[in-house]
Motif scaffolding. Structure first.
Motif, PDB file in Angstrom:
ATOM      1  N   TRP A 167       0.814  -1.224   0.000  1.00 25.01           N
ATOM      2  CA  TRP A 167       0.000   0.000   0.000  1.00 25.01           C
ATOM      3  C   TRP A 167       0.845   1.270   0.000  1.00 25.01           C
ATOM      4  CZ3 TRP A 167      -4.226  -1.997  -1.382  1.00 25.01           C
ATOM      5  CH2 TRP A 167      -4.676  -3.206  -0.848  1.00 25.01           C
ATOM      6  N   THR A 168       0.303   2.303  -0.599  1.00 30.19           N
ATOM      7  CA  THR A 168       0.994   3.587  -0.670  1.00 30.19           C
ATOM      8  C   THR A 168       1.019   4.284   0.688  1.00 30.19           C
ATOM      9  OG1 THR A 168      -1.044   4.752  -1.266  1.00 30.19           O
ATOM     10  CG2 THR A 168       0.307   3.906  -3.078  1.00 30.19           C
ATOM     11  N   SER A 169       1.919   5.231   0.823  1.00 34.48           N
ATOM     12  CA  SER A 169       1.975   6.066   2.017  1.00 34.48           C
ATOM     13  C   SER A 169       2.672   7.380   1.689  1.00 34.48           C
ATOM     14  CB  SER A 169       2.726   5.367   3.153  1.00 34.48           C
ATOM     15  OG  SER A 169       2.904   6.258   4.247  1.00 34.48           O
ATOM     16  N   ARG A 170       2.209   8.455   2.325  1.00 31.82           N
ATOM     17  CA  ARG A 170       2.844   9.762   2.180  1.00 31.82           C
ATOM     18  C   ARG A 170       3.809  10.060   3.322  1.00 31.82           C
ATOM     19  NH1 ARG A 170      -0.466  14.328  -0.393  1.00 31.82           N
ATOM     20  NH2 ARG A 170      -1.552  13.315  -2.114  1.00 31.82           N
ATOM     21  N   ALA A 171       3.882   9.172   4.288  1.00 33.44           N
ATOM     22  CA  ALA A 171       4.688   9.409   5.495  1.00 33.44           C
ATOM     23  C   ALA A 171       6.066   8.779   5.350  1.00 33.44           C
ATOM     24  CB  ALA A 171       3.980   8.850   6.716  1.00 33.44           C
ATOM     25  N   SER A 172       7.103   9.588   5.450  1.00 34.06           N
ATOM     26  CA  SER A 172       8.459   9.060   5.310  1.00 34.06           C
ATOM     27  C   SER A 172       8.786   8.051   6.395  1.00 34.06           C
ATOM     28  CB  SER A 172       9.469  10.203   5.327  1.00 34.06           C
ATOM     29  OG  SER A 172       9.401  10.923   6.538  1.00 34.06           O
ATOM     30  N   SER A 173       8.178   8.201   7.564  1.00 39.65           N
ATOM     31  CA  SER A 173       8.450   7.288   8.684  1.00 39.65           C
ATOM     32  C   SER A 173       7.956   5.872   8.410  1.00 39.65           C
ATOM     33  CB  SER A 173       7.811   7.814   9.962  1.00 39.65           C
ATOM     34  OG  SER A 173       6.403   7.909   9.798  1.00 39.65           O
ATOM     35  N   GLU A 174       7.106   5.705   7.407  1.00 43.96           N
ATOM     36  CA  GLU A 174       6.550   4.388   7.104  1.00 43.96           C
ATOM     37  C   GLU A 174       7.343   3.641   6.032  1.00 43.96           C
ATOM     38  OE1 GLU A 174       2.373   4.835   6.340  1.00 43.96           O
ATOM     39  OE2 GLU A 174       1.938   5.394   8.428  1.00 43.96           O
ATOM     40  N   TYR A 175       8.465   4.205   5.623  1.00 43.14           N
ATOM     41  CA  TYR A 175       9.307   3.547   4.636  1.00 43.14           C
ATOM     42  C   TYR A 175      10.494   2.869   5.306  1.00 43.14           C
ATOM     43  CZ  TYR A 175       6.524   5.468   0.909  1.00 43.14           C
ATOM     44  OH  TYR A 175       5.474   5.743   0.067  1.00 43.14           O
ATOM     45  N   ASP A 176      10.862   1.712   4.766  1.00 40.09           N
ATOM     46  CA  ASP A 176      11.874   0.877   5.407  1.00 40.09           C
ATOM     47  C   ASP A 176      13.254   0.990   4.761  1.00 40.09           C
ATOM     48  OD1 ASP A 176       9.079  -1.072   5.328  1.00 40.09           O
ATOM     49  OD2 ASP A 176      10.016  -0.605   7.263  1.00 40.09           O
ATOM     50  N   TYR A 177      13.298   1.320   3.492  1.00 43.33           N
ATOM     51  CA  TYR A 177      14.568   1.373   2.766  1.00 43.33           C
ATOM     52  C   TYR A 177      14.645   2.678   1.977  1.00 43.33           C
ATOM     53  CZ  TYR A 177      14.208  -3.612   3.712  1.00 43.33           C
ATOM     54  OH  TYR A 177      14.047  -4.835   4.320  1.00 43.33           O
ATOM     55  N   TRP A 178      15.869   3.214   1.908  1.00 48.51           N
ATOM     56  CA  TRP A 178      16.092   4.501   1.243  1.00 48.51           C
ATOM     57  C   TRP A 178      17.307   4.427   0.329  1.00 48.51           C
ATOM     58  CZ3 TRP A 178      12.976   8.810   1.872  1.00 48.51           C
ATOM     59  CH2 TRP A 178      11.977   8.705   2.852  1.00 48.51           C
ATOM     60  N   GLY A 179      17.243   5.172  -0.757  1.00 50.03           N
ATOM     61  CA  GLY A 179      18.400   5.350  -1.608  1.00 50.03           C
ATOM     62  C   GLY A 179      19.274   6.476  -1.084  1.00 50.03           C
ATOM     63  N   GLN A 180      20.360   6.720  -1.795  1.00 48.63           N
ATOM     64  CA  GLN A 180      21.324   7.729  -1.346  1.00 48.63           C
ATOM     65  C   GLN A 180      20.963   9.134  -1.828  1.00 48.63           C
ATOM     66  OE1 GLN A 180      21.705   5.944  -4.033  1.00 48.63           O
ATOM     67  NE2 GLN A 180      22.360   7.437  -5.578  1.00 48.63           N
ATOM     68  N   GLY A 181      20.038   9.224  -2.759  1.00 49.39           N
ATOM     69  CA  GLY A 181      19.579  10.522  -3.246  1.00 49.39           C
ATOM     70  C   GLY A 181      20.269  10.971  -4.518  1.00 49.39           C
ATOM     71  N   THR A 182      19.562  11.793  -5.284  1.00 50.45           N
ATOM     72  CA  THR A 182      20.117  12.389  -6.495  1.00 50.45           C
ATOM     73  C   THR A 182      19.726  13.865  -6.525  1.00 50.45           C
ATOM     74  OG1 THR A 182      20.311  12.172  -8.901  1.00 50.45           O
ATOM     75  CG2 THR A 182      18.138  11.759  -7.957  1.00 50.45           C
TER      76      THR A 182
END
Length: 124
Positions: free
Chosen positions: A103-118
């Motif tokens: 399911w989708t979410s707008r809350a960053s706290s609900e995400y488990d994995y992150w990239g390094q950013g661009t």
């Protein structure tokens, strides 16, 4: 464990377009909902867009509605963010993220994995 790698950022003039990609490792990409977030210098990270596991549900922030489109290709383990009509206020580091649910979410706290950013920089 999922490893995420963003690409496609750069410098563009106002009104221009960029397409960001987020490549995911592993064979369970299709079981994750995904999102894009951004963080401008001196500001908090903010929601940009999110998409569910199979791509049939998505939503974007009001600030980018009508200009940005999120999509995914599960066969390629890749998510995209098409950014059109870019504005200087879109300048930020853009991050992709994955959450261990469909399911989708707008809350960053609900995400488990992150990239390094661009980095995306829009000049006026």
């Amino acid at each position: 464990q999922v490893r995420l790698v963003e690409s496609g950022g750069g410098l563009v003039q106002a009104g221009g377009s960029l397409r960001l990609s987020c490549a995911a490792s592993g064979r369970t990409f299709s079981s994750y909902a995904m999102g894009w977030f951004r963080q401008a210098t001196g500001k908090e990270r903010e929601f940009v867009a999110t998409i569910n596991w199979n791509g049939d549900t998505s939503n974007v922030a009001d600030s980018v509605k009508g200009r940005f489109t999120i999509s995914r290709d599960n066969a390629q383990n890749t998510m995209y963010l098409q950014m059109n009509s870019l504005k200087p206020e879109d300048t930020a580091v853009y991050y992709c993220a994955a959450r261990r649910t469909i399911w989708t979410s707008r809350a960053s706290s609900e995400y488990d994995y992150w990239g390094q950013g661009t980095q995306v920089t829009v000049s006026s």
